[in-house]
Design a protein around this motif. Structure first.
Motif, short mmCIF file in Angstrom:
data_model
loop_
_atom_site.label_atom_id
_atom_site.label_comp_id
_atom_site.label_asym_id
_atom_site.label_seq_id
_atom_site.Cartn_x
_atom_site.Cartn_y
_atom_site.Cartn_z
N ARG A 393 0.82 -1.23 0.00
CA ARG A 393 0.00 0.00 0.00
C ARG A 393 0.84 1.27 0.00
NH1 ARG A 393 -5.16 -0.72 -0.32
NH2 ARG A 393 -6.01 -2.74 0.22
N GLY A 394 2.16 1.09 -0.18
CA GLY A 394 3.05 2.24 -0.44
C GLY A 394 3.41 3.06 0.78
N ALA A 395 3.48 2.41 1.96
CA ALA A 395 3.78 3.18 3.19
C ALA A 395 5.04 4.03 3.03
CB ALA A 395 3.92 2.23 4.37
N LEU A 396 6.03 3.50 2.29
CA LEU A 396 7.30 4.23 2.18
C LEU A 396 7.17 5.54 1.41
CD1 LEU A 396 9.95 1.40 1.65
CD2 LEU A 396 9.41 2.64 3.73
N SER A 397 6.07 5.73 0.68
CA SER A 397 5.89 6.99 -0.06
C SER A 397 5.31 8.10 0.82
CB SER A 397 4.92 6.79 -1.23
OG SER A 397 5.35 5.77 -2.05
N CYS A 398 4.98 7.76 2.05
CA CYS A 398 4.41 8.77 2.96
C CYS A 398 5.47 9.84 3.24
CB CYS A 398 3.97 8.10 4.26
SG CYS A 398 3.66 9.26 5.59
N ILE A 399 5.09 11.11 3.16
CA ILE A 399 6.04 12.20 3.44
C ILE A 399 5.85 12.74 4.86
CG2 ILE A 399 6.33 12.89 1.03
CD1 ILE A 399 4.40 15.31 1.81
N GLU A 400 5.03 12.06 5.64
CA GLU A 400 4.77 12.44 7.05
C GLU A 400 4.29 13.88 7.15
OE1 GLU A 400 7.83 11.06 9.72
OE2 GLU A 400 8.28 9.35 8.44
N CYS A 401 3.37 14.25 6.27
CA CYS A 401 2.87 15.63 6.26
C CYS A 401 1.86 15.88 7.39
CB CYS A 401 2.22 15.96 4.92
SG CYS A 401 0.66 15.09 4.64
N GLY A 402 1.29 14.82 7.95
CA GLY A 402 0.37 14.98 9.08
C GLY A 402 -1.07 15.24 8.69
N LEU A 403 -1.37 15.36 7.38
CA LEU A 403 -2.74 15.72 6.98
C LEU A 403 -3.76 14.66 7.38
CD1 LEU A 403 -2.63 17.41 3.47
CD2 LEU A 403 -3.59 18.32 5.57
N CYS A 404 -3.38 13.37 7.30
CA CYS A 404 -4.38 12.32 7.60
C CYS A 404 -4.86 12.42 9.06
CB CYS A 404 -3.85 10.93 7.25
SG CYS A 404 -2.20 10.58 7.82
N THR A 405 -3.93 12.75 9.95
CA THR A 405 -4.35 12.94 11.35
C THR A 405 -5.19 14.21 11.47
OG1 THR A 405 -2.42 11.80 12.22
CG2 THR A 405 -3.50 13.35 13.70
N TYR A 406 -4.76 15.26 10.78
CA TYR A 406 -5.44 16.56 10.88
C TYR A 406 -6.91 16.48 10.46
CZ TYR A 406 -6.22 21.56 10.11
OH TYR A 406 -6.72 22.83 10.14
N VAL A 407 -7.17 15.69 9.39
CA VAL A 407 -8.55 15.68 8.87
C VAL A 407 -9.42 14.58 9.49
CG1 VAL A 407 -7.88 16.66 6.63
CG2 VAL A 407 -7.97 14.17 6.89
N CYS A 408 -8.83 13.69 10.29
CA CYS A 408 -9.59 12.53 10.78
C CYS A 408 -10.65 12.94 11.81
CB CYS A 408 -8.64 11.51 11.40
SG CYS A 408 -9.53 10.10 12.10
N PRO A 409 -11.93 12.73 11.52
CA PRO A 409 -12.98 13.13 12.47
C PRO A 409 -13.01 12.23 13.71
CG PRO A 409 -13.95 11.98 10.61
CD PRO A 409 -12.50 12.14 10.29
N SER A 410 -12.36 11.06 13.63
CA SER A 410 -12.34 10.16 14.80
C SER A 410 -11.15 10.43 15.72
CB SER A 410 -12.26 8.70 14.32
OG SER A 410 -13.42 8.35 13.61
N HIS A 411 -10.38 11.47 15.38
CA HIS A 411 -9.19 11.86 16.16
C HIS A 411 -8.20 10.71 16.31
CE1 HIS A 411 -11.87 15.14 18.18
NE2 HIS A 411 -11.62 15.37 16.90
N ILE A 412 -8.06 9.95 15.25
CA ILE A 412 -7.07 8.87 15.24
C ILE A 412 -5.75 9.45 14.75
CG2 ILE A 412 -6.45 6.65 14.18
CD1 ILE A 412 -9.51 6.18 13.79
N ASP A 413 -4.66 9.10 15.41
CA ASP A 413 -3.35 9.58 14.95
C ASP A 413 -2.89 8.68 13.81
OD1 ASP A 413 -0.91 10.72 14.57
OD2 ASP A 413 -0.26 10.62 16.65
N VAL A 414 -3.51 8.90 12.65
CA VAL A 414 -3.25 8.05 11.48
C VAL A 414 -1.79 8.18 11.04
CG1 VAL A 414 -4.21 7.31 9.27
CG2 VAL A 414 -5.62 8.68 10.79
N THR A 415 -1.28 9.42 11.09
CA THR A 415 0.11 9.64 10.65
C THR A 415 1.07 8.77 11.45
OG1 THR A 415 -0.45 11.93 10.15
CG2 THR A 415 1.88 11.41 10.29
N GLU A 416 0.85 8.69 12.77
CA GLU A 416 1.75 7.89 13.61
C GLU A 416 1.70 6.42 13.19
OE1 GLU A 416 4.11 9.13 15.45
OE2 GLU A 416 4.74 7.06 15.67
N ASN A 417 0.52 5.94 12.83
CA ASN A 417 0.41 4.56 12.36
C ASN A 417 1.18 4.36 11.06
OD1 ASN A 417 -1.21 3.85 14.51
ND2 ASN A 417 -3.12 4.27 13.43
N VAL A 418 1.08 5.35 10.15
CA VAL A 418 1.78 5.21 8.87
C VAL A 418 3.29 5.30 9.09
CG1 VAL A 418 1.97 6.03 6.49
CG2 VAL A 418 -0.21 6.16 7.65
N ARG A 419 3.70 6.18 10.02
CA ARG A 419 5.14 6.26 10.38
C ARG A 419 5.63 4.90 10.86
NH1 ARG A 419 5.03 11.56 13.75
NH2 ARG A 419 5.59 13.08 12.17
#
Ligand code: SF4
Ligand code: SF4
Length: 432
Positions: A393-419
């Motif tokens: 699913r291309g985890a290594l292409s993540c640039i750790e921009c933090g947007l997925c956590t920022y927009v998540c309405p469930s307040h999940i730290d998605v970026t940390e999971n991708v990191r």
């Protein structure tokens, strides 16, 4: 559609007014500085001074033993007191060189100044290599590497976007001495052997644009490009698309561009004009968790706790301390780490109770990912411990921009999971 593929119109409140126009504070460390014995992730360095040695601002303290050549210089005058393990902003305990400050502070030239107009390309590259200039946008990669081989390059893009909320360090630093920024651009233009340098500044900074433009008369081929106030506008891939209307696969060089940060250009000018290495930093200390946000100039190696005190301390007992900006920075457990050459911001936010709820499958994280990933799927693969899926699913292409956590309405730290997925996949690849 993802931001990477789509129109990229994601506005994030900047909070730049907290520090942008305020007086810059100058902080001198109270007793000691702790200079990290590291060049980016490389901690294999040779210390060149002995315990008890007198050092000045500009004395060479250490050089890398392996990997890219990077020297480290003293940021203060004083006495070398040996090595001490301390937590670093990279969340790892590493050796730091302890310098006890003397009463008087003297600067020596770390290297001989160099006239870029008469110097050869090799001499220019050597000057920034010997000055130990690392990319000052946060990654800490040696700046000379990008300018060693320049065949096929068409332009240099100076990244003065500062797209992360709260950070105004580049703005404050360059507005102090705009002619230095322009000199840095002229040097980098020659080093890259290109006809054009584009200085990218957000449209929402008309004063910055005007100040730079006023110094560009009779500077052939150097111009300002105003860019939209969207996040992550400062990401290299987005800048290349915005300014050159080109895509690339791995590196901006494939699109004919070398990208350097605005403060890196300033450091290059300092190295040529004054023979200076990077011995001090401008750091934005901001956020709703700090009483008096400010930009601060301090020597490299100053403990962050001393910057916090200069800003009158925290607004409450429970804050979240971030090395960097709130989107891409790393949360740090306490303020005992120090300002390094690549540090540009300390963000302090009021602690918000963890109110994470289950994933709603809304897809917002995927819609906003500038790398075109499905962060929720990678997150799920992390929960399942499925390293293969994380990789697919291309985890290594993540640039750790933090947007997925920022927009998540469930307040999940998605970026940390991708990191986490990136770390797992990298480890798997190393073992293979
Ligand atoms: S942090 Fe990574 S996964 Fe999340 S939105 Fe940014 S690039 Fe995508
Ligand atoms: S944004 Fe949050 S809630 Fe929505 S799909 Fe992604 S992880 Fe789930």
């Amino acid at each position: 559609m993802s931001l990477f593929l789509g129109p990229m119109h994601h506005f994030i409140p900047g909070h730049k007014d907290l520090t942008g126009k305020k007086e810059i504070l100058h902080v001198s460390p109270s007793k000691e500085v702790y200079i990290p014995l590291a060049a980016g992730a490389n901690t294999d360095l040779e210390v060149l001074v002995q315990e008890g040695d007198k050092v000045e601002i500009g004395t060479k303290l250490a050089i890398t033993r392996s990997g890219f050549f990077v020297p480290i210089y003293s940021s203060v005058s004083g006495f070398y007191r040996g090595l001490k393990k301390r937590m670093s902003a990279s969340l790892k305990p590493i050796d730091h060189m302890v310098i006890e400050l003397s009463d008087s502070q003297n600067k020596i030239q770390a290297l001989k100044p160099l006239d870029y107009r008469s110097a050869s390309h090799e001499e220019c590259v050597e000057q920034i290599k010997q000055a130990g200039i690392v990319g000052l946008g946060g990654a800490g990669f040696p700046a000379y590497i990008k300018y060693q081989k320049t065949e096929g390059m068409e332009c240099v893009i100076i990244n003065a976007v500062e797209c992360e909320p709260y950070i105004t360090a580049d703005y404050a630093h360059t507005m102090q001495n705009v002619s230095r920024l322009v000199l840095g651009c002229e040097i980098l233009k020659k080093m890259a052997n290109v006809s054009n340098v584009y200085i990218a500044i957000k449209k929402t900074h008309p004063d910055w644009i005007q100040a730079v433009q006023s110094h560009l008369q009779s500077k052939d081929g150097i111009s300002v490009r105003s860019v939209p106030d969207v996040y992550p506008m400062g990401w290299e891939r987005v800048l290349v698309r915005e300014i050159l209307h080109k895509e690339y696969d791995r590196l901006p060089g494939e699109a004919g561009a070398i990208i350097s940060n605005a403060s890196t250009a300033m450091a290059v000018a300092d190295a040529f004009e004054d023979g200076d290495a990077i011995y001090q930093k401008t750091v934005t200390v901001s956020g709703d968790g700090i009483k008096e946000p400010h930009n601060i100039v301090c020597p490299v190696g100053t403990p962050v706790a001393e910057l916090i005190s200069a800003c009158q301390g925290y607004t409450s007992d429970s804050v979240r301390l971030i090395a960097g900006g709130p989107m891409m920075g790393k949360t740090i457990v306490n303020d005992q780490f120090v300002v390094d050459r690549a540090t540009n911001a300390i963000t302090v936010l009021k602690h918000v109770e963890d109110d994470e709820i289950a994933c709603l499958r809304c897809g917002r994280c995927s819609d906003h990912c500038p790398s075109g990933l499905q962060p929720v799927r990678i997150s799920m693969a992390v929960k399942m411990g499925n390293a293969e899926e994380m990789e697919q699913r291309g985890a290594l292409s993540c640039i750790e921009c933090g947007l997925c956590t920022y927009v998540c309405p469930s307040h999940i730290d998605v970026t940390e999971n991708v990191r986490k997925a990136k770390r797992i996949v990298s480890l798997k690849k190393k073992k293979a």
